[in-house]
Scaffold this motif. Structure first.
Motif, mmCIF file in Angstrom:
data_model
loop_
_atom_site.group_PDB
_atom_site.id
_atom_site.type_symbol
_atom_site.label_atom_id
_atom_site.label_comp_id
_atom_site.label_asym_id
_atom_site.label_seq_id
_atom_site.Cartn_x
_atom_site.Cartn_y
_atom_site.Cartn_z
ATOM 1 N N VAL A 110 29.456 -5.202 -17.203
ATOM 2 C CA VAL A 110 28.050 -5.582 -17.103
ATOM 3 C C VAL A 110 27.202 -4.338 -17.352
ATOM 4 C CG1 VAL A 110 26.240 -6.592 -15.653
ATOM 5 C CG2 VAL A 110 28.608 -7.319 -15.342
ATOM 6 N N ILE A 111 26.084 -4.539 -18.043
ATOM 7 C CA ILE A 111 25.143 -3.438 -18.297
ATOM 8 C C ILE A 111 23.837 -3.746 -17.585
ATOM 9 C CG2 ILE A 111 23.817 -2.213 -20.062
ATOM 10 C CD1 ILE A 111 26.129 -3.003 -22.043
ATOM 11 N N ILE A 112 23.349 -2.769 -16.849
ATOM 12 C CA ILE A 112 22.037 -2.856 -16.207
ATOM 13 C C ILE A 112 21.134 -1.873 -16.945
ATOM 14 C CG2 ILE A 112 20.711 -2.466 -14.102
ATOM 15 C CD1 ILE A 112 23.330 -3.048 -12.529
ATOM 16 N N ALA A 113 20.067 -2.387 -17.532
ATOM 17 C CA ALA A 113 19.179 -1.538 -18.333
ATOM 18 C C ALA A 113 17.761 -1.599 -17.783
ATOM 19 C CB ALA A 113 19.199 -1.988 -19.797
ATOM 20 N N GLY A 114 17.260 -0.458 -17.366
ATOM 21 C CA GLY A 114 15.901 -0.381 -16.848
ATOM 22 C C GLY A 114 14.973 0.225 -17.869
ATOM 23 N N ALA A 115 13.785 -0.338 -17.967
ATOM 24 C CA ALA A 115 12.812 0.192 -18.926
ATOM 25 C C ALA A 115 11.411 -0.200 -18.497
ATOM 26 C CB ALA A 115 13.100 -0.343 -20.328
ATOM 27 N N GLY A 116 10.480 0.670 -18.790
ATOM 28 C CA GLY A 116 9.076 0.399 -18.506
ATOM 29 C C GLY A 116 8.300 0.261 -19.798
ATOM 30 N N MET A 117 7.058 -0.062 -19.652
ATOM 31 C CA MET A 117 6.111 -0.198 -20.757
ATOM 32 C C MET A 117 6.636 -1.146 -21.833
ATOM 33 S SD MET A 117 4.825 3.713 -20.384
ATOM 34 C CE MET A 117 3.926 3.880 -21.866
ATOM 35 N N ALA A 118 6.973 -0.669 -23.018
ATOM 36 C CA ALA A 118 7.415 -1.558 -24.097
ATOM 37 C C ALA A 118 8.737 -2.254 -23.756
ATOM 38 C CB ALA A 118 7.569 -0.791 -25.405
ATOM 39 N N LEU B 203 28.439 -8.349 -23.935
ATOM 40 C CA LEU B 203 28.456 -8.185 -22.481
ATOM 41 C C LEU B 203 27.157 -8.686 -21.870
ATOM 42 C CD1 LEU B 203 29.922 -4.573 -22.210
ATOM 43 C CD2 LEU B 203 31.094 -6.715 -21.679
ATOM 44 N N PRO B 204 27.203 -9.130 -20.604
ATOM 45 C CA PRO B 204 25.956 -9.491 -19.935
ATOM 46 C C PRO B 204 25.083 -8.253 -19.746
ATOM 47 C CG PRO B 204 27.874 -10.054 -18.559
ATOM 48 C CD PRO B 204 28.376 -9.351 -19.773
ATOM 49 N N SER C 7 27.565 -0.217 -16.367
ATOM 50 C CA SER C 7 26.815 0.884 -16.957
ATOM 51 C C SER C 7 25.344 0.697 -16.608
ATOM 52 C CB SER C 7 27.002 0.909 -18.472
ATOM 53 O OG SER C 7 26.418 2.087 -18.990
ATOM 54 N N ILE C 8 24.763 1.728 -16.021
ATOM 55 C CA ILE C 8 23.343 1.736 -15.701
ATOM 56 C C ILE C 8 22.665 2.635 -16.722
ATOM 57 C CG2 ILE C 8 21.593 2.378 -14.005
ATOM 58 C CD1 ILE C 8 23.750 1.878 -11.838
ATOM 59 N N ILE C 9 21.733 2.052 -17.458
ATOM 60 C CA ILE C 9 21.033 2.767 -18.519
ATOM 61 C C ILE C 9 19.546 2.758 -18.197
ATOM 62 C CG2 ILE C 9 20.566 2.846 -21.004
ATOM 63 C CD1 ILE C 9 23.527 3.157 -20.304
ATOM 64 N N MET C 10 18.916 3.878 -18.417
ATOM 65 C CA MET C 10 17.463 3.941 -18.244
ATOM 66 C C MET C 10 16.860 4.670 -19.429
ATOM 67 S SD MET C 10 17.563 6.623 -15.085
ATOM 68 C CE MET C 10 19.136 6.015 -14.522
ATOM 69 N N GLY C 11 15.607 4.351 -19.702
ATOM 70 C CA GLY C 11 14.932 4.942 -20.849
ATOM 71 C C GLY C 11 14.705 6.430 -20.725
ATOM 72 N N SER C 12 14.516 6.919 -19.508
ATOM 73 C CA SER C 12 14.382 8.346 -19.249
ATOM 74 C C SER C 12 14.677 8.596 -17.784
ATOM 75 C CB SER C 12 12.975 8.845 -19.606
ATOM 76 O OG SER C 12 12.038 8.417 -18.637
ATOM 77 N N THR C 13 14.878 9.855 -17.429
ATOM 78 C CA THR C 13 15.199 10.171 -16.045
ATOM 79 C C THR C 13 14.014 9.931 -15.108
ATOM 80 O OG1 THR C 13 14.704 12.506 -16.443
ATOM 81 C CG2 THR C 13 17.021 11.811 -16.613
ATOM 82 N N SER C 14 12.835 9.709 -15.638
ATOM 83 C CA SER C 14 11.702 9.353 -14.766
ATOM 84 C C SER C 14 11.927 7.987 -14.116
ATOM 85 C CB SER C 14 10.387 9.362 -15.548
ATOM 86 O OG SER C 14 10.381 8.352 -16.535
#
Length: 168
Positions: free
Chosen positions: A60-68, A81-82, A6-13
């Motif tokens: 496995v989860i891949i989580a992308g996030a910026g700033m905080a 899960l990792p 699962s690829i998760i991101m904070g927003s579509t940006s």
């Protein structure tokens, strides 16, 4: 086809960065899903996602996030899960996001790749899953072999460059 990653991101940006993970997983023939969930704007949805990911077959989860960059840690707090965190370049060239992701308390680990390193996050996810999947391990080995060939070819091209004072 059920997703394994699962690829998760904070927003579509964040998609231009996280798409590199999508492309690598697609190349490796690993089924994946992509969602936008925010640790700050949709905290209940993030917790529900994390709590149910394993029973949905996610490995496995891949989580992308910026700033905080709270998203990877919030997910890791609600799953066994990792979780691989991808700090996304933002206000402080991604240093703020990277520090947020690597400063996890004991018991809540998040593997962290370099700033904007979504492709490496996907490779790490594939390496984890390849431990118990022979076919995936073979595809990964072929991919890594291709990296070697690419550099060997680049070196051959560099050898062909002509300069008056070039010695090789």
């Amino acid at each position: 086809m059920k997703p394994l990653v699962s690829i998760i991101m904070g927003s579509t940006s964040d998609l231009p960065i996280m798409e590199k993970a999508c492309k690598l997983l697609d190349e490796m023939q690993v089924p994946f899903e992509v969602n936008a969930l925010s640790a700050h704007r949709t905290p209940d949805a993030v917790e529900e996602f994390a709590r149910t990911a394993k029973e949905r077959g996610i490995k496995v989860i891949i989580a992308g996030a910026g700033m905080a960059a709270a998203l990877p840690g919030v997910i890791a707090a609600s799953t066994t899960l990792p979780v691989i965190g991808v700090p996304i370049k933002g206000m402080l060239d991604g240093l703020d996001a990277m520090l947020s992701i690597i400063q996890m308390p004991p018991g809540i680990p998040v593997a962290t790749v370099g700033v904007n390193g979504a492709q490496n996050a996907a490779i790490l996810a594939v390496e984890m899953m390849a431990l118990s999947d022979v076919d995936l391990a073979q595809r990964l080995a072929a991919y890594k072999g291709g990296l070697r060939v690419k550099i060997e070819k680049a070196n051959e091209e560099l050898a062909g460059l002509k300069y008056n004072f070039k010695t090789n």
